[in-house]
Scaffold this motif. Structure first.
Motif, PDB file in Angstrom:
ATOM      1  N   GLU A   1       1.592   2.987   5.536  1.00 60.81           N
ATOM      2  CA  GLU A   1       2.041   3.083   6.921  1.00 60.81           C
ATOM      3  C   GLU A   1       3.507   3.514   6.987  1.00 60.81           C
TER       4      GLU A   1
ATOM      5  N   ASP B   1      -7.481  -7.548   6.347  1.00 63.10           N
ATOM      6  CA  ASP B   1      -6.955  -8.508   7.322  1.00 63.10           C
ATOM      7  C   ASP B   1      -7.953  -9.634   7.593  1.00 63.10           C
TER       8      ASP B   1
ATOM      9  N   VAL C   1      -3.697  -9.445  -1.307  1.00 62.13           N
ATOM     10  CA  VAL C   1      -2.263  -9.242  -1.076  1.00 62.13           C
ATOM     11  C   VAL C   1      -1.839  -7.864  -1.581  1.00 62.13           C
ATOM     12  N   LYS C   2      -2.303  -7.477  -2.758  1.00 57.88           N
ATOM     13  CA  LYS C   2      -1.969  -6.161  -3.302  1.00 57.88           C
ATOM     14  C   LYS C   2      -2.442  -5.045  -2.361  1.00 57.88           C
TER      15      LYS C   2
ATOM     16  N   HIS D   1      -2.994  -5.328   0.855  1.00 58.66           N
ATOM     17  CA  HIS D   1      -2.208  -5.423   2.096  1.00 58.66           C
ATOM     18  C   HIS D   1      -0.836  -4.756   1.917  1.00 58.66           C
ATOM     19  N   ILE D   2      -0.221  -4.983   0.788  1.00 60.97           N
ATOM     20  CA  ILE D   2       1.076  -4.356   0.502  1.00 60.97           C
ATOM     21  C   ILE D   2       0.919  -2.844   0.453  1.00 60.97           C
ATOM     22  N   ARG D   3      -0.150  -2.374  -0.197  1.00 55.91           N
ATOM     23  CA  ARG D   3      -0.403  -0.931  -0.270  1.00 55.91           C
ATOM     24  C   ARG D   3      -0.602  -0.344   1.135  1.00 55.91           C
ATOM     25  N   GLU D   4      -1.302  -1.081   1.985  1.00 56.78           N
ATOM     26  CA  GLU D   4      -1.529  -0.648   3.362  1.00 56.78           C
ATOM     27  C   GLU D   4      -0.198  -0.502   4.107  1.00 56.78           C
ATOM     28  N   ILE D   5       0.700  -1.451   3.921  1.00 59.84           N
ATOM     29  CA  ILE D   5       2.018  -1.410   4.561  1.00 59.84           C
ATOM     30  C   ILE D   5       2.842  -0.245   4.015  1.00 59.84           C
ATOM     31  N   GLU D   6       2.771  -0.016   2.703  1.00 62.74           N
ATOM     32  CA  GLU D   6       3.498   1.106   2.103  1.00 62.74           C
ATOM     33  C   GLU D   6       2.998   2.450   2.643  1.00 62.74           C
TER      34      GLU D   6
END
Length: 144
Positions: free
Chosen positions: A134, A92, A124-125, A127-132
């Motif tokens: 979660e 972040d 970005v990759k 961050h997407i993994r972090e969202i997945e």
């Protein structure tokens, strides 16, 4: 728990393509193309970063000086005010830094020495993994 720059580097690797400040723009452009990367770190003795040279720098130089700039040294064109991050920086924090300052590559330093480089794509990759992750945790919580 936020994803750190260290975890990105541990996953993708720590290799950084570096050149000296006397490398010509033509040589630098060839190295960028050959390695399929968007930035070169201009190294100094002892692993310190003295500058960064990006594909945007090539475009700006050609637009400003024409084709004769291809024989110029990257040291004449490179960005000197380098924003760095540490391995302890979070995804972040780096994403915010890249967005606010409008750049796509950040050298990573550990104890004042170059330890890697991350791009906006890496961030970005992650961050997407972090969202997945979660979302998976929320699903597990609801199901459990």
């Amino acid at each position: 728990m936020p994803i750190s720059v260290k975890s990105i580097l541990d996953s993708k690797g720590r290799a950084v393509v570096t050149v000296s400040a006397d490398t010509t723009l033509m040589e630098a452009a060839a190295i960028l193309a050959e390695n399929r990367i968007g930035a070169l770190v201009i190294g100094a003795v002892g692993g310190e970063v003295s500058g960064i040279f990006t594909e945007r720098d090539v475009v700006k130089a050609v637009a400003k000086y024409g084709r004769q700039c291809l024989d110029q040294a990257v040291g004449d064109i490179m960005s000197f005010n380098i924003v760095r991050c540490s391995e302890n920086s979070t995804v972040d924090e780096v994403m915010e830094m890249m967005t606010q300052r409008r750049f796509r590559h950040v050298p990573v330093e550990d104890d004042g020495k170059l330890s890697g480089i991350i791009s906006i794509g890496d961030v970005v990759k992650a961050h997407i993994r972090e969202i997945e992750l979660e979302a998976e945790q929320i699903k597990a919580y609801i199901a459990g």
